[in-house]
Design a protein around this motif. Structure first.
Motif, PDB file in Angstrom:
ATOM      1  N   UNK A  37       0.825  -1.211   0.000  1.00 46.74           N
ATOM      2  CA  UNK A  37       0.000   0.000   0.000  1.00 46.74           C
ATOM      3  C   UNK A  37       0.860   1.262   0.000  1.00 46.74           C
ATOM      4  N   UNK A  38       2.049   1.181   0.584  1.00 45.65           N
ATOM      5  CA  UNK A  38       2.966   2.325   0.622  1.00 45.65           C
ATOM      6  C   UNK A  38       4.084   2.184  -0.412  1.00 45.65           C
ATOM      7  N   UNK A  39       4.028   1.113  -1.204  1.00 49.94           N
ATOM      8  CA  UNK A  39       5.060   0.841  -2.196  1.00 49.94           C
ATOM      9  C   UNK A  39       6.458   0.919  -1.581  1.00 49.94           C
ATOM     10  N   UNK A  40       6.589   0.298  -0.431  1.00 53.45           N
ATOM     11  CA  UNK A  40       7.805   0.409   0.380  1.00 53.45           C
ATOM     12  C   UNK A  40       8.243  -0.962   0.884  1.00 53.45           C
ATOM     13  N   UNK A  41       9.544  -1.167   0.901  1.00 52.25           N
ATOM     14  CA  UNK A  41      10.152  -2.359   1.501  1.00 52.25           C
ATOM     15  C   UNK A  41      11.006  -1.898   2.676  1.00 52.25           C
ATOM     16  N   UNK A  42      10.952  -2.666   3.755  1.00 50.07           N
ATOM     17  CA  UNK A  42      11.664  -2.310   4.974  1.00 50.07           C
ATOM     18  C   UNK A  42      12.755  -3.337   5.277  1.00 50.07           C
ATOM     19  N   UNK A  43      13.779  -2.874   5.956  1.00 48.75           N
ATOM     20  CA  UNK A  43      14.787  -3.770   6.510  1.00 48.75           C
ATOM     21  C   UNK A  43      14.888  -3.459   8.002  1.00 48.75           C
ATOM     22  N   UNK A  44      14.330  -4.337   8.811  1.00 49.99           N
ATOM     23  CA  UNK A  44      14.416  -4.202  10.257  1.00 49.99           C
ATOM     24  C   UNK A  44      15.723  -4.816  10.718  1.00 49.99           C
TER      25      UNK A  44
END
Length: 118
Positions: free
Chosen positions: A74-81
């Motif tokens: 939905x945010x067109x985002x990928x995260x790296x925690x």
């Protein structure tokens, strides 16, 4: 033209956490493989983790159990925690995109600096 923008880097003490974000424009993150890479001064670029378009994930042994990649379409985002950070994790972190997880993806962000102090 596709564009990737990383954010979330900074200075953190050993044992701390950071979450990096990779926001895309010009491509849909759930239609591409999005990979995280890092490069420390004087060292070769290293693949950290990658999420395929079908959700499959690969993670380097050096960060397995500490780093997690996720995707928010939905945010067109990928995260790296990144948890339990170590001084050896200090590097510029890049996200990159291609149709599959590969060593040299086609599209690259400009990177975000992560510095872990001991």
């Amino acid at each position: 033209e596709a564009q990737l923008d990383e954010s979330g880097g900074g200075l953190v003490q050993a044992g701390g956490s950071l979450r990096l974000s990779c926001t895309a424009s010009g491509l849909a993150v759930d239609a591409y493989a999005i990979g995280w890479f890092r490069q420390a001064p004087g060292k070769e670029r290293e693949g950290v983790s990658c999420i395929e378009s079908d959700g499959g994930i690969g993670t380097a042994d050096s960060v397995k159990g500490r780093f997690t990649v996720t995707r928010e379409s939905a945010k067109n985002t990928v995260y790296l925690q990144m948890n339990d950070l170590k001084p050896d994790d200090t590097a510029v972190y890049y996200c990159a995109a291609d149709r599959r997880c590969v060593n040299d993806p086609r599209y690259w962000g400009r990177g975000t600096q992560v510095t872990v102090s001991s």
